[in-house]
Design a protein around this motif. Structure first.
Motif, mmCIF file in Angstrom:
data_model
loop_
_atom_site.group_PDB
_atom_site.id
_atom_site.type_symbol
_atom_site.label_atom_id
_atom_site.label_comp_id
_atom_site.label_asym_id
_atom_site.label_seq_id
_atom_site.Cartn_x
_atom_site.Cartn_y
_atom_site.Cartn_z
ATOM 1 N N SER A 114 33.472 59.449 89.157
ATOM 2 C CA SER A 114 34.447 58.463 88.685
ATOM 3 C C SER A 114 34.605 57.343 89.696
ATOM 4 N N ILE A 115 35.058 56.214 89.198
ATOM 5 C CA ILE A 115 35.455 55.067 90.022
ATOM 6 C C ILE A 115 36.887 54.734 89.652
ATOM 7 N N ALA A 116 37.742 54.603 90.654
ATOM 8 C CA ALA A 116 39.162 54.321 90.420
ATOM 9 C C ALA A 116 39.577 53.088 91.210
ATOM 10 N N ALA A 117 40.464 52.298 90.610
ATOM 11 C CA ALA A 117 40.902 51.058 91.245
ATOM 12 C C ALA A 117 42.331 50.732 90.823
ATOM 13 N N PRO A 118 43.022 49.919 91.602
ATOM 14 C CA PRO A 118 44.361 49.469 91.196
ATOM 15 C C PRO A 118 44.276 48.651 89.910
ATOM 16 N N ASP A 119 45.312 48.756 89.088
ATOM 17 C CA ASP A 119 45.356 48.032 87.818
ATOM 18 C C ASP A 119 45.224 46.524 88.015
ATOM 19 N N SER A 120 45.707 46.032 89.154
ATOM 20 C CA SER A 120 45.664 44.590 89.407
ATOM 21 C C SER A 120 44.249 44.048 89.523
ATOM 22 N N ARG A 121 43.276 44.910 89.797
ATOM 23 C CA ARG A 121 41.889 44.461 89.913
ATOM 24 C C ARG A 121 41.055 44.848 88.696
ATOM 25 N N TRP A 122 41.667 45.462 87.695
ATOM 26 C CA TRP A 122 40.906 45.986 86.566
ATOM 27 C C TRP A 122 40.737 44.921 85.480
ATOM 28 N N SER A 123 39.614 44.951 84.799
ATOM 29 C CA SER A 123 39.366 44.059 83.671
ATOM 30 C C SER A 123 38.295 44.702 82.801
ATOM 31 N N PRO A 124 38.173 44.304 81.524
ATOM 32 C CA PRO A 124 37.121 44.854 80.671
ATOM 33 C C PRO A 124 35.718 44.642 81.246
ATOM 34 N N ALA A 125 35.503 43.490 81.853
ATOM 35 C CA ALA A 125 34.176 43.218 82.420
ATOM 36 C C ALA A 125 33.881 44.141 83.596
ATOM 37 N N LEU A 126 34.885 44.319 84.461
ATOM 38 C CA LEU A 126 34.688 45.217 85.600
ATOM 39 C C LEU A 126 34.538 46.657 85.133
ATOM 40 N N GLU A 127 35.258 47.050 84.092
ATOM 41 C CA GLU A 127 35.121 48.400 83.564
ATOM 42 C C GLU A 127 33.680 48.657 83.139
ATOM 43 N N LYS A 128 33.088 47.726 82.422
ATOM 44 C CA LYS A 128 31.694 47.879 81.991
ATOM 45 C C LYS A 128 30.752 47.941 83.187
ATOM 46 N N ALA A 129 31.015 47.117 84.200
ATOM 47 C CA ALA A 129 30.165 47.122 85.388
ATOM 48 C C ALA A 129 30.271 48.451 86.128
ATOM 49 N N HIS A 130 31.484 48.985 86.244
ATOM 50 C CA HIS A 130 31.667 50.275 86.914
ATOM 51 C C HIS A 130 30.958 51.391 86.149
ATOM 52 N N VAL A 131 31.027 51.337 84.821
ATOM 53 C CA VAL A 131 30.369 52.367 84.013
ATOM 54 C C VAL A 131 28.856 52.340 84.212
ATOM 55 N N GLN A 132 28.290 51.152 84.290
ATOM 56 C CA GLN A 132 26.841 51.044 84.535
ATOM 57 C C GLN A 132 26.464 51.681 85.873
ATOM 58 N N LEU A 133 27.278 51.437 86.893
ATOM 59 C CA LEU A 133 27.026 52.039 88.199
ATOM 60 C C LEU A 133 27.126 53.560 88.123
ATOM 61 N N LEU A 134 28.126 54.050 87.399
ATOM 62 C CA LEU A 134 28.311 55.501 87.276
ATOM 63 C C LEU A 134 27.140 56.154 86.548
ATOM 64 N N HIS A 135 26.684 55.541 85.465
ATOM 65 C CA HIS A 135 25.560 56.119 84.726
ATOM 66 C C HIS A 135 24.295 56.170 85.590
ATOM 67 N N ALA A 136 24.076 55.115 86.363
ATOM 68 C CA ALA A 136 22.907 55.101 87.247
ATOM 69 C C ALA A 136 23.024 56.179 88.318
ATOM 70 N N ALA A 137 24.221 56.342 88.882
ATOM 71 C CA ALA A 137 24.427 57.363 89.911
ATOM 72 C C ALA A 137 24.281 58.759 89.337
ATOM 73 N N ALA A 138 24.810 58.987 88.131
ATOM 74 C CA ALA A 138 24.686 60.298 87.489
ATOM 75 C C ALA A 138 23.240 60.636 87.225
ATOM 76 N N ALA A 139 22.456 59.646 86.789
ATOM 77 C CA ALA A 139 21.040 59.883 86.536
ATOM 78 C C ALA A 139 20.290 60.247 87.813
ATOM 79 N N ARG A 140 20.643 59.578 88.915
ATOM 80 C CA ARG A 140 19.988 59.907 90.181
ATOM 81 C C ARG A 140 20.325 61.334 90.613
ATOM 82 N N LEU A 141 21.598 61.706 90.513
ATOM 83 C CA LEU A 141 22.001 63.044 90.919
ATOM 84 C C LEU A 141 21.345 64.123 90.074
ATOM 85 N N ALA A 142 21.255 63.862 88.775
ATOM 86 C CA ALA A 142 20.731 64.864 87.848
ATOM 87 C C ALA A 142 19.209 64.877 87.777
#
Length: 256
Positions: free
Chosen positions: A225-253
């Motif tokens: 997971s990636i967690a951040a303060p609400d003040s820095r959150w946005s739909p665009a950043l959410e999508k970017a964080h998800v892309q990073l997470l999927h790439a990291a999960a694929a590397r681990l697995a």
């Protein structure tokens, strides 16, 4: 004292405090959980001594306490030594570099966790370097259904697994049934979008996204997971964080 202990001769000048510490490590390594009363009996000490020793283990990350049962389990540092209890990665050589990369690329706090029944057990974290950041939860347990990382892992396990663990309500109209149906609907949305999200449901002002780490055979290995303060959150950043997470999960697995 175990059978192996009885086979070995005691040292001529034993140090009681060291012996108690090592005995407690044995207990946590050999059992899924231990109670304060069991520690008192095993170490032959009073309740206050057993409690202080366990408190120090929790402080140093060698034990965690379940907030509901008050029992103790092996903590993240002991898990790293054990290399088991559901953690199929080397914490220092695989999980920590993955989290460091996630935190560096996202600028936010990154966690790795595993399912422990219906709870999430946080194994490791790399916090954001920003002044305003989400604090790490390493060594803590939380209800899986409340967290993004937990929902991601529950969604990966499937509805039948979830119903078996939570207990599907017998009466469709009761309050438990409503809560169960709400959880299953949220897990369905999680599968549909490909990740789980949390907007201040655990901590006010904290947002997070989580994904499951699943091996090529379909077995759940953990969650990121990636967690951040609400003040820095946005739909665009959410999508970017998800892309990073999927790439990291694929590397681990090993699916990259």
């Amino acid at each position: 004292m175990t059978g192996a202990d009885r086979e070995r001769p005691a040292p001529p000048y034993p140090i009681a405090s060291v012996d108690r510490t090592l005995s407690l490590i044995q207990m946590l390594a050999e059992s899924p959980e231990v109670k304060l009363s069991e520690v008192r009996a095993r170490l032959d000490v009073g309740q206050s001594t057993a409690h202080r020793l366990l408190a120090m283990f929790v402080y140093r990350g060698f034990a965690v306490q379940d907030p509901r049962t008050r029992s103790y389990r092996a903590g993240p540092y002991l898990l790293d030594l054990r290399r088991d209890t559901g953690v199929r990665f080397d914490v220092a050589r695989e999980i920590r570099p993955t989290l460091a990369r996630l935190a560096g690329e996202s600028g936010e706090t990154a966690h790795f966790a595993v399912l422990d029944g219906t709870d999430v057990r946080y194994i490791d974290v790399v916090e954001s370097t920003r002044a305003l950041r989400v604090s790490g939860r390493r060594g803590r347990t939380m209800p899986a259904r409340d967290t993004s990382i937990g929902r991601a892992m529950l969604a990966a396990e499937g509805d039948a697994w979830v119903s078996a663990r939570y207990g599907a309500p017998a009466q469709p109209g009761d309050q438990d049934a409503a809560g169960h149906d709400t959880l299953l609907r949220e897990l369905a949305r999680t599968r549909s979008r490909g990740y789980a999200r949390n907007r201040g449901e655990v901590e006010l002002g904290v947002c997070s996204v989580g994904v499951a780490v699943v091996d090529p055979a379909g077995d759940l290995l953990g969650g990121l997971s990636i967690a951040a303060p609400d003040s820095r959150w946005s739909p665009a950043l959410e999508k970017a964080h998800v892309q990073l997470l999927h790439a990291a999960a694929a590397r681990l697995a090993g699916r990259e």
